[in-house]
Design a protein around this motif. Sequence first.
Motif, PDB file in Angstrom:
ATOM      1  N   VAL A 133       0.843  -1.197   0.000  1.00 12.54           N
ATOM      2  CA  VAL A 133       0.000   0.000   0.000  1.00 12.54           C
ATOM      3  C   VAL A 133       0.872   1.238   0.000  1.00 12.54           C
ATOM      4  N   GLU A 134       0.574   2.117  -0.943  1.00 13.21           N
ATOM      5  CA  GLU A 134       1.324   3.366  -1.007  1.00 13.21           C
ATOM      6  C   GLU A 134       0.511   4.421  -0.279  1.00 13.21           C
ATOM      7  N   THR A 135       1.156   5.114   0.627  1.00 13.45           N
ATOM      8  CA  THR A 135       0.411   6.107   1.395  1.00 13.45           C
ATOM      9  C   THR A 135       1.331   7.237   1.842  1.00 13.45           C
ATOM     10  N   ASP A 136       0.744   8.241   2.489  1.00 13.39           N
ATOM     11  CA  ASP A 136       1.574   9.318   3.048  1.00 13.39           C
ATOM     12  C   ASP A 136       1.110   9.563   4.486  1.00 13.39           C
ATOM     13  N   TYR A 137       1.463  10.711   5.047  1.00 11.18           N
ATOM     14  CA  TYR A 137       1.130  10.933   6.451  1.00 11.18           C
ATOM     15  C   TYR A 137      -0.279  11.492   6.668  1.00 11.18           C
ATOM     16  N   TYR A 138      -0.939  11.937   5.581  1.00 10.05           N
ATOM     17  CA  TYR A 138      -2.274  12.507   5.767  1.00 10.05           C
ATOM     18  C   TYR A 138      -3.286  11.398   6.032  1.00 10.05           C
ATOM     19  N   GLN A 139      -4.373  11.763   6.691  1.00 10.02           N
ATOM     20  CA  GLN A 139      -5.365  10.760   7.067  1.00 10.02           C
ATOM     21  C   GLN A 139      -6.492  10.650   6.032  1.00 10.02           C
ATOM     22  N   SER A 140      -6.311  11.257   4.875  1.00  8.54           N
ATOM     23  CA  SER A 140      -7.390  11.312   3.880  1.00  8.54           C
ATOM     24  C   SER A 140      -7.716   9.957   3.259  1.00  8.54           C
ATOM     25  N   ASP A 141      -6.811   8.988   3.362  1.00 10.23           N
ATOM     26  CA  ASP A 141      -7.082   7.698   2.714  1.00 10.23           C
ATOM     27  C   ASP A 141      -7.486   6.597   3.697  1.00 10.23           C
ATOM     28  N   VAL A 142      -7.938   7.009   4.880  1.00  6.88           N
ATOM     29  CA  VAL A 142      -8.305   6.024   5.901  1.00  6.88           C
ATOM     30  C   VAL A 142      -9.370   5.043   5.384  1.00  6.88           C
ATOM     31  N   GLU A 143     -10.385   5.572   4.697  1.00  3.32           N
ATOM     32  CA  GLU A 143     -11.451   4.711   4.176  1.00  3.32           C
ATOM     33  C   GLU A 143     -10.924   3.748   3.112  1.00  3.32           C
TER      34      GLU A 143
END
Lengths: 257, 377
Positions: B353-363
Amino acid sequence: MYTIGADIGSVAVKVVLSKDGEWIDGLIAPTGWSPKSSGAEAIAAILDKNGLSRAQISRVVATGYGRNSVDCDERITEITCHAKGARRLFEGSGIRFVLDIGGQDSKAISLDEKYNVSDFLMNDKCAAGTGRFLQNMAVMLGCELKDFSLLPSDIEPHAISSMCTVFAESEVVGLLAQGVDKRALMLGILDSVASRAEGMLRRVGFSAQSGASGVAFTGGASRSRNLVALIERRLGVPLRACEKSQYAGALGAAETA
Amino acid sequence: MTDIESIFETMRNALSAGPVRIKEAVDEGRKIVGCYCAYTPYEVIRATGAIPVTLCSTSDKPIAAGEEHLPRNLCPLIKSSYGFALTDTCPYFHFCSIVIGETTCDGKKKMYELLNRLRPTHVMQLPQTYATESIALWKAEIERLARRLETELGVTITESDLKREISKRNTERRVMGDFYALSTLNPAPLSGLELNLVNEFFKVSFGDEKALELVRELTKALRENYEEGERRVAPRKRIIVTGCPTGKSLEKVFNAIEENGGTIVAFENCGGIKPNYELVDETRPPYDALAEKYLGIPCSCMSPNNKRLDLLEKLVADYHADGVVDIILQACHTYNVETFLVRERLKIPYIAVETDYYQSDVEQLSTRMGAFIEMMN
């Protein structure tokens, strides 16, 4: 035994009523701003239409991005549901891959010989390659989403190189100014979606060999016969879509209920 | 049975008390050396009498500030580290007299050039393969670090100082190793969130004997309670987390795994098993032994990095894992490219999973992890 599968997508709510695993009825309604109320309303509507009460339904299973906002017996992700729905829709075809292009995301799923999910890939952080992308482009070109399904098949798509919705818009504006045929551009826009879809399928193991029995195509975008043709041209295998393709997620949810 | 929750509570409180303890140490005349990475040889820093501390790098808050100097399409860990320093919002950075960095990736080594303007930053040139020549280079870099620290802090590092600290750090690694081994039990005696809490606690233990004793006590209590039949965690799909360094902002991934039917049984990441599973050889000359141990850390910056694949394969077997989740921070090319090889090597379900520190992709993370775990049923 009645069951209901509700697929609460970003654009549309799809609800399927089934009895002992057999399709009884299906309903599609816009999601609007509240997945909670539109999900509940769609479930109420299909019950009403079939003269049933909630008490007569043994299980309601929700899926889709709004699955956590509705009252139901179980929640299952749309990956699992689309796989199960595709199995039901195309049983016996031997499909090993499912492509789903919805309003907000797209996904490629690979299945084992028993139609269980063995791998998947989702694109859900970017509008590129989704129904939302087509919707934005339709607005910009002054046409409707359904027009993306009525294009002549003998025109070569004009390549769109931008993957980003915002940049694709400015690219299209520039190309229109240069006098490029609008229909070729629309096909180009569809082909950029097809190209993303192809990339995702290949990453979950699709090849002309592994996917020889075809790829199930579900989600709202499967209604565009032009898109179907463009993806088939890239993959070299038939895409399996039917009038119930948009219900695949809901059908899969009803199946697990 | 021992009350496990009260031990966890003590650990949770210690996390927030970390900055105060460092301030007190400074007031007592101790020097603080800021570190970011698992390649930093803590033993050398401790041999000077200074306290090595992990600097803040896992919050999204200072990213916007970091982006005033750094490009946006850079790894969030680098932007966060720099943003913290720039805004002086990391108490550990505030109290440190020197920062130690390593040339682990392009983004970091260039960021350190800017960081050096805010605080003296000593950059260790890390060779990127494990070979005899590289070990010699790395040994020279560790010795260069020792000389720099001696100059900056006005002390002399003796061989016996080094040996003492090597032995002490090895003990810490053994204690953590014993703790990690608990999760080879099936069902796991603790959740991944608790495992992560202990990793975070270990980070702020600052070499304190009492903190280490608390980890020992926890390990013992968990094992004894388990043997007496206590089951704190329901049997669920056993997941190993690997990939980029984790931390506060990435707890969203752990939550997505554990809220959707999984239990994290091991963290292979930098803050977990990766830097702790091998010890420094106490029978070898200290600088040689340190070079060999530290260069052997299987970070994706190493090329080739087969050792990580071997380690993961072993962990999958030892921890009876059902699946592996590889966390890729946006723009971390090395871990991202390596996902292909990891997927190929592992014989069990795997997802990157590619992600960053923001919580926008929690869902979205929840859907991905949910589907991943449903896939194993």
